[in-house]
Write a protein that holds these residues in place. Structure first.
Motif, PDB file in Angstrom:
ATOM      1  N   GLY A  76     -13.010   4.924  -1.173  1.00  0.00           N
ATOM      2  CA  GLY A  76     -13.413   4.935   0.234  1.00  0.00           C
ATOM      3  C   GLY A  76     -12.238   4.918   1.191  1.00  0.00           C
ATOM      4  O   GLY A  76     -12.251   4.210   2.186  1.00  0.00           O
ATOM      5  N   HIS A  77     -11.220   5.757   0.934  1.00  0.00           N
ATOM      6  CA  HIS A  77     -10.059   5.783   1.825  1.00  0.00           C
ATOM      7  C   HIS A  77     -10.420   6.379   3.180  1.00  0.00           C
ATOM      8  O   HIS A  77     -10.065   5.833   4.222  1.00  0.00           O
ATOM      9  N   LEU A  78     -11.053   7.564   3.176  1.00  0.00           N
ATOM     10  CA  LEU A  78     -11.540   8.250   4.378  1.00  0.00           C
ATOM     11  C   LEU A  78     -10.436   8.592   5.367  1.00  0.00           C
ATOM     12  O   LEU A  78     -10.724   8.984   6.503  1.00  0.00           O
ATOM     13  N   ASN A  79      -9.192   8.457   4.972  1.00  0.00           N
ATOM     14  CA  ASN A  79      -8.068   8.548   5.891  1.00  0.00           C
ATOM     15  C   ASN A  79      -6.825   8.917   5.099  1.00  0.00           C
ATOM     16  O   ASN A  79      -6.398   8.141   4.238  1.00  0.00           O
ATOM     17  N   PRO A  80      -6.205  10.078   5.359  1.00  0.00           N
ATOM     18  CA  PRO A  80      -5.007  10.457   4.604  1.00  0.00           C
ATOM     19  C   PRO A  80      -3.882   9.428   4.687  1.00  0.00           C
ATOM     20  O   PRO A  80      -3.123   9.261   3.725  1.00  0.00           O
ATOM     21  N   ALA A  81      -3.762   8.746   5.823  1.00  0.00           N
ATOM     22  CA  ALA A  81      -2.697   7.752   5.966  1.00  0.00           C
ATOM     23  C   ALA A  81      -2.949   6.534   5.091  1.00  0.00           C
ATOM     24  O   ALA A  81      -2.010   5.916   4.575  1.00  0.00           O
ATOM     25  N   VAL A  82      -4.211   6.160   4.891  1.00  0.00           N
ATOM     26  CA  VAL A  82      -4.553   5.056   3.989  1.00  0.00           C
ATOM     27  C   VAL A  82      -4.277   5.468   2.541  1.00  0.00           C
ATOM     28  O   VAL A  82      -3.741   4.691   1.748  1.00  0.00           O
ATOM     29  N   THR A  83      -4.627   6.706   2.203  1.00  0.00           N
ATOM     30  CA  THR A  83      -4.314   7.212   0.868  1.00  0.00           C
ATOM     31  C   THR A  83      -2.808   7.213   0.647  1.00  0.00           C
ATOM     32  O   THR A  83      -2.321   6.823  -0.421  1.00  0.00           O
ATOM     33  N   PHE A  84      -2.055   7.644   1.643  1.00  0.00           N
ATOM     34  CA  PHE A  84      -0.591   7.677   1.559  1.00  0.00           C
ATOM     35  C   PHE A  84      -0.020   6.285   1.290  1.00  0.00           C
ATOM     36  O   PHE A  84       0.836   6.109   0.416  1.00  0.00           O
ATOM     37  N   ALA A  85      -0.505   5.281   2.017  1.00  0.00           N
ATOM     38  CA  ALA A  85      -0.013   3.918   1.823  1.00  0.00           C
ATOM     39  C   ALA A  85      -0.369   3.387   0.441  1.00  0.00           C
ATOM     40  O   ALA A  85       0.414   2.661  -0.177  1.00  0.00           O
ATOM     41  N   CYS A  87      -0.675   5.252  -2.226  1.00  0.00           N
ATOM     42  CA  CYS A  87       0.263   5.922  -3.136  1.00  0.00           C
ATOM     43  C   CYS A  87       1.631   5.245  -3.080  1.00  0.00           C
ATOM     44  O   CYS A  87       2.294   5.060  -4.106  1.00  0.00           O
ATOM     45  N   LEU A  88       2.030   4.864  -1.898  1.00  0.00           N
ATOM     46  CA  LEU A  88       3.354   4.294  -1.681  1.00  0.00           C
ATOM     47  C   LEU A  88       3.498   2.907  -2.288  1.00  0.00           C
ATOM     48  O   LEU A  88       4.513   2.589  -2.913  1.00  0.00           O
ATOM     49  N   TYR A  89       2.454   2.074  -2.152  1.00  0.00           N
ATOM     50  CA  TYR A  89       2.583   0.670  -2.538  1.00  0.00           C
ATOM     51  C   TYR A  89       1.672   0.213  -3.676  1.00  0.00           C
ATOM     52  O   TYR A  89       1.937  -0.825  -4.287  1.00  0.00           O
ATOM     53  N   ARG A  90       0.589   0.937  -3.956  1.00  0.00           N
ATOM     54  CA  ARG A  90      -0.393   0.421  -4.909  1.00  0.00           C
ATOM     55  C   ARG A  90      -0.607   1.307  -6.140  1.00  0.00           C
ATOM     56  O   ARG A  90      -1.574   1.141  -6.861  1.00  0.00           O
ATOM     57  N   GLY A  91       0.283   2.250  -6.367  1.00  0.00           N
ATOM     58  CA  GLY A  91       0.212   3.049  -7.574  1.00  0.00           C
ATOM     59  C   GLY A  91      -0.868   4.105  -7.604  1.00  0.00           C
ATOM     60  O   GLY A  91      -1.188   4.620  -8.670  1.00  0.00           O
ATOM     61  N   ALA A 252       2.359   2.964   6.644  1.00  0.00           N
ATOM     62  CA  ALA A 252       3.519   2.659   5.805  1.00  0.00           C
ATOM     63  C   ALA A 252       4.172   1.350   6.257  1.00  0.00           C
ATOM     64  O   ALA A 252       4.559   0.516   5.429  1.00  0.00           O
ATOM     65  N   PHE A 253       4.272   1.151   7.571  1.00  0.00           N
ATOM     66  CA  PHE A 253       4.888  -0.079   8.087  1.00  0.00           C
ATOM     67  C   PHE A 253       3.994  -1.289   7.852  1.00  0.00           C
ATOM     68  O   PHE A 253       4.467  -2.358   7.455  1.00  0.00           O
ATOM     69  N   GLY A 254       2.678  -1.136   8.097  1.00  0.00           N
ATOM     70  CA  GLY A 254       1.758  -2.249   7.877  1.00  0.00           C
ATOM     71  C   GLY A 254       1.732  -2.677   6.427  1.00  0.00           C
ATOM     72  O   GLY A 254       1.734  -3.878   6.117  1.00  0.00           O
ATOM     73  N   GLY A 255       1.714  -1.697   5.508  1.00  0.00           N
ATOM     74  CA  GLY A 255       1.757  -2.019   4.092  1.00  0.00           C
ATOM     75  C   GLY A 255       3.067  -2.685   3.701  1.00  0.00           C
ATOM     76  O   GLY A 255       3.098  -3.609   2.879  1.00  0.00           O
ATOM     77  N   PHE A 256       4.165  -2.217   4.286  1.00  0.00           N
ATOM     78  CA  PHE A 256       5.476  -2.804   4.026  1.00  0.00           C
ATOM     79  C   PHE A 256       5.515  -4.274   4.444  1.00  0.00           C
ATOM     80  O   PHE A 256       5.967  -5.143   3.684  1.00  0.00           O
ATOM     81  N   LEU A 257       5.012  -4.561   5.637  1.00  0.00           N
ATOM     82  CA  LEU A 257       4.992  -5.947   6.118  1.00  0.00           C
ATOM     83  C   LEU A 257       4.188  -6.847   5.187  1.00  0.00           C
ATOM     84  O   LEU A 257       4.628  -7.963   4.849  1.00  0.00           O
ATOM     85  N   TYR A 258       3.015  -6.382   4.776  1.00  0.00           N
ATOM     86  CA  TYR A 258       2.178  -7.216   3.916  1.00  0.00           C
ATOM     87  C   TYR A 258       2.861  -7.478   2.580  1.00  0.00           C
ATOM     88  O   TYR A 258       2.865  -8.611   2.090  1.00  0.00           O
TER      89      TYR A 258
END
Length: 299
Positions: A76-85, A87-91, A252-258
């Motif tokens: 249920g990403h529904l958002n390319p930026a959520v999918t990107f994050a 991929c970047l942080y959660r494998g 990307a920044f929000g995921g980085f902070l968390y």
């Protein structure tokens, strides 16, 4: 000899299983836009007699909740930026990013087209005649489909507004799915309902809180196709590119902070040098997160 009905059903079952991620994101995003653009259409085309700004915030919260319910099989990403994050942080496999993004974009376009078809008579009445479609002015209706900035916004302010809203979105999503935090579990769609409502109610005025390339660009493309003209791109000083870029920077920044301050699980951030040393090791088990050892690689 034609295949039997059972064989045809089995063939479709195989196709459905193979394409499940794409179907899930497509229909989840379509439902997102049906409710989201639908509520904006009702408020705008009724001259705010059938709702107001808070109605739009509630409507988009409901849109995300049911979109996630529908698209849950793919996450249920529904958002390319959520999918990107992810991929970047959660494998999440990078190879799935274009599949998810395309399905989300097409789903958003279909959703917007359905909303337009449903409200076409209302568009004609509000704009003052069939075929009249405007982006600016007292009877402008282009905002039903996508976001446009408030007149007082600067280019920097536009980008920052979308960036901060997207950062909040991803930071909170990672908190909601963190097994070592409170964790929303099966209540995730409801939690997202309040998250999107909160972002809209608190940060939505200046740019319309697109925070999603598919949600903004897909319906914007549909509005261009149905007669709103070049102004859908040029309005707001060619604002259209900001909802395409800022959400990726923000998530990307929000995921980085968390991950830096709160997350204790597997993440490139939780490796030496915040995972930056991986940039200089061009091996498949480092660069491809489709391999089991991608995040756990010793660096």
């Amino acid at each position: 000899m034609s295949p039997s009905l059972e064989e045809e059903q089995l063939a479709w079952s195989r196709i459905r299983e193979y394409c499940m991620d794409a179907f899930s994101e497509f229909f989840g995003t379509m439902v997102l836009i049906l409710f989201g653009d639908g509520v904006v259409a009702q408020v705008v085309l009724s001259g705010s007699t059938k709702g107001d700004y808070q109605s739009i915030s509630w409507g988009w919260g409901i849109a995300v909740m049911f979109g996630v319910f529908v698209g849950g099989k793919s996450g249920g990403h529904l958002n390319p930026a959520v999918t990107f994050a992810n991929c970047l942080y959660r494998g999440h496999p990078w190879r799935k990013l274009p599949v998810y993004a395309l399905a989300q974009l097409l789903g958003a376009m279909v959703g917007a087209a359905i909303v337009y078809g449903n409200y076409k008579s209302a568009f004609d009445a509000f704009e003052g005649g069939a075929g009249i479609r405007t982006v600016t002015g007292p009877t402008a209706s282009a905002g039903v489909f996508c976001t446009y900035p408030a007149p007082f916004m600067t280019r920097t302010g536009m980008f920052f507004s979308e960036f901060i809203a997207s950062s909040i979105l991803m930071f909170c999503i990672f908190a909601l799915v963190d097994p070592n935090n409170v964790n929303a579990g099966h209540m995730m769609p409801l939690a997202l309902f309040f998250l999107i409502f909160g972002i809209g109610a608190c940060f939505g005025w200046e740019t319309g809180y697109a925070i999603n390339l598919a949600r903004d660009f897909g319906p914007r493309l549909v509005s261009y196709m149905i007669g709103y003209g070049h102004e859908v791109w040029s309005a707001g000083g060619y604002y259209f590119w900001i909802p395409m870029v800022a959400p990726f920077c923000g998530t990307a920044f929000g995921g980085f902070l968390y991950d830096v301050f709160l997350y204790t699980g597997n993440s490139p951030i939780n490796t030496p040098m915040l995972g930056l040393t991986r940039l200089f090791r061009p091996r498949k088990n480092v660069w491809s997160n489709t391999r089991p050892s991608a995040i756990d690689t010793k660096v």
